[in-house]
Design a protein around this motif. Sequence first.
Motif, PDB file in Angstrom:
ATOM      1  N   HIS A  42      10.297   7.389 -14.397  1.00  0.00           N
ATOM      2  CA  HIS A  42       9.474   8.643 -15.206  1.00  0.00           C
ATOM      3  C   HIS A  42       9.567   9.831 -14.054  1.00  0.00           C
ATOM      4  O   HIS A  42       8.928  10.173 -13.595  1.00  0.00           O
ATOM      5  CB  HIS A  42       7.501   8.433 -14.688  1.00  0.00           C
ATOM      6  CG  HIS A  42       6.820   7.613 -15.445  1.00  0.00           C
ATOM      7  ND1 HIS A  42       7.037   7.571 -17.150  1.00  0.00           N
ATOM      8  CD2 HIS A  42       6.398   6.089 -14.943  1.00  0.00           C
ATOM      9  CE1 HIS A  42       6.110   6.581 -17.053  1.00  0.00           C
ATOM     10  NE2 HIS A  42       6.139   5.652 -16.543  1.00  0.00           N
ATOM     11  N   GLU A  43      10.865   9.925 -14.785  1.00  0.00           N
ATOM     12  CA  GLU A  43      11.598  11.365 -14.456  1.00  0.00           C
ATOM     13  C   GLU A  43      10.505  12.036 -15.181  1.00  0.00           C
ATOM     14  O   GLU A  43      10.783  13.394 -14.713  1.00  0.00           O
ATOM     15  CB  GLU A  43      13.297  11.042 -14.674  1.00  0.00           C
ATOM     16  CG  GLU A  43      13.597  10.545 -13.640  1.00  0.00           C
ATOM     17  CD  GLU A  43      13.803  10.718 -11.627  1.00  0.00           C
ATOM     18  OE1 GLU A  43      14.220  11.612 -12.157  1.00  0.00           O
ATOM     19  OE2 GLU A  43      12.173  10.155 -11.249  1.00  0.00           O
ATOM     20  N   ASN A  44      10.138  12.068 -16.100  1.00  0.00           N
ATOM     21  CA  ASN A  44       9.662  12.908 -16.733  1.00  0.00           C
ATOM     22  C   ASN A  44       8.366  13.275 -15.590  1.00  0.00           C
ATOM     23  O   ASN A  44       8.260  14.215 -16.003  1.00  0.00           O
ATOM     24  CB  ASN A  44       8.431  12.392 -18.045  1.00  0.00           C
ATOM     25  CG  ASN A  44       7.894  10.898 -17.733  1.00  0.00           C
ATOM     26  OD1 ASN A  44       8.309  10.436 -16.749  1.00  0.00           O
ATOM     27  ND2 ASN A  44       6.039  11.195 -18.249  1.00  0.00           N
ATOM     28  N   HIS A  45       7.993  13.062 -14.358  1.00  0.00           N
ATOM     29  CA  HIS A  45       7.798  13.333 -13.704  1.00  0.00           C
ATOM     30  C   HIS A  45       8.028  14.629 -12.284  1.00  0.00           C
ATOM     31  O   HIS A  45       6.635  14.337 -11.337  1.00  0.00           O
ATOM     32  CB  HIS A  45       6.705  11.894 -12.789  1.00  0.00           C
ATOM     33  CG  HIS A  45       5.711  11.296 -13.528  1.00  0.00           C
ATOM     34  ND1 HIS A  45       4.730   9.940 -13.002  1.00  0.00           N
ATOM     35  CD2 HIS A  45       5.714  11.565 -14.955  1.00  0.00           C
ATOM     36  CE1 HIS A  45       3.922   9.683 -14.111  1.00  0.00           C
ATOM     37  NE2 HIS A  45       4.426  11.101 -15.047  1.00  0.00           N
ATOM     38  N   SER A  46       8.452  14.996 -12.915  1.00  0.00           N
ATOM     39  CA  SER A  46       9.627  15.434 -11.915  1.00  0.00           C
ATOM     40  C   SER A  46       8.661  17.037 -12.018  1.00  0.00           C
ATOM     41  O   SER A  46       8.298  17.078 -12.414  1.00  0.00           O
ATOM     42  CB  SER A  46      10.376  15.809 -11.789  1.00  0.00           C
ATOM     43  OG  SER A  46      11.304  16.982 -12.238  1.00  0.00           O
TER      44      SER A  46
END
Length: 346
Positions: free
Chosen positions: A64-68
Amino acid sequence: MTYSKPSLAFPHSWNVALWGRLHILNLDDIEAAARIIYAHMPATPQHRWPLLGEALGCEVWVKHENHSPIGCFKLRGGLSYLSYLAEAGLAPNGVIAPTRGNHGQSIAYASRLFGLPAYIVVPHGNGPEKNAAMRAHGAILIEHGDDYQQAREFAIGLEQSKGLHMVRSFTPQLLRGVATYPLELLRSVEDLDAIYVPIGMGSGICATLLARDLLGVHTQVIGVVADGAPSYALSFEAGHVVTTDTAETVADGLACRSPDPGATKLICERAERIVRVTDEEILAAAALMLRATHNLVEGAGAAALAALTKEREVMRGKKVAVIASGGNLDTSLLPRLLPFLVVGGE
């Protein structure tokens, strides 16, 4: 459509010129970058999602790189690279970067942290929400050209005329930061059969290939491009850089028409294959991600899941990861997403 790995005679060791010298990335480099990155953001999670597994017939993990803090993996590279520039005093007049959004957000965010002015060049018609986010992080936004390539060429001119340092999307100091996310994934989830990675300018997949090889695991790394922006797929098939005249796709993070030569070489040497996905397949995958995980991802962030969906028979019964590279969906695309949600819910 997929392209099988060609037979190439590239050497296994990978050297990249950086300011006139050669640099070989190793685990120490990546772990040094991790110390910089974790001072400003936590490691992102990787979750196994049962509903994705039921839909696709395999064990599915999502990184989940969308959570950076900026909603995409690019921040890792920006923090690593800008830290290096600030410590070395290599950008006294500031930095400049061409982008469609996520690279620019990364450079704007990191530049503010390290006290460097940031000029970001985007093409006309770029997503207004990403433009607003870059300005909010303190960037000076410049609009030029009809696509990323024209914006990039303009940025190169400003780099020379204004004495700025251009932050390119593929350099060792940036790549070592990006490589922290596959390192997290591969150390957290053992025995992965495959990882699907979207390809924009190539830093994400190259970082994944490097991390895999440095750890000595045998996970297949499979690239994903949009059907309307196939330059990396065509380059992989040919074994050398192939440019295209256009790059039209709902996934602006994949809209590349001129591949980076260094990235192309590494991908051709080490990637398993590249899968092309249509815009309809990307939107369907974004809808599936939303239904199964309650994560709203952008087009590039859905592309890996779209490719796994396309290859679900090949991956049946296997342990597979997909990279949700970003969550910065242009809300103007939501009407195009809704029909897939309705169909999927029936």
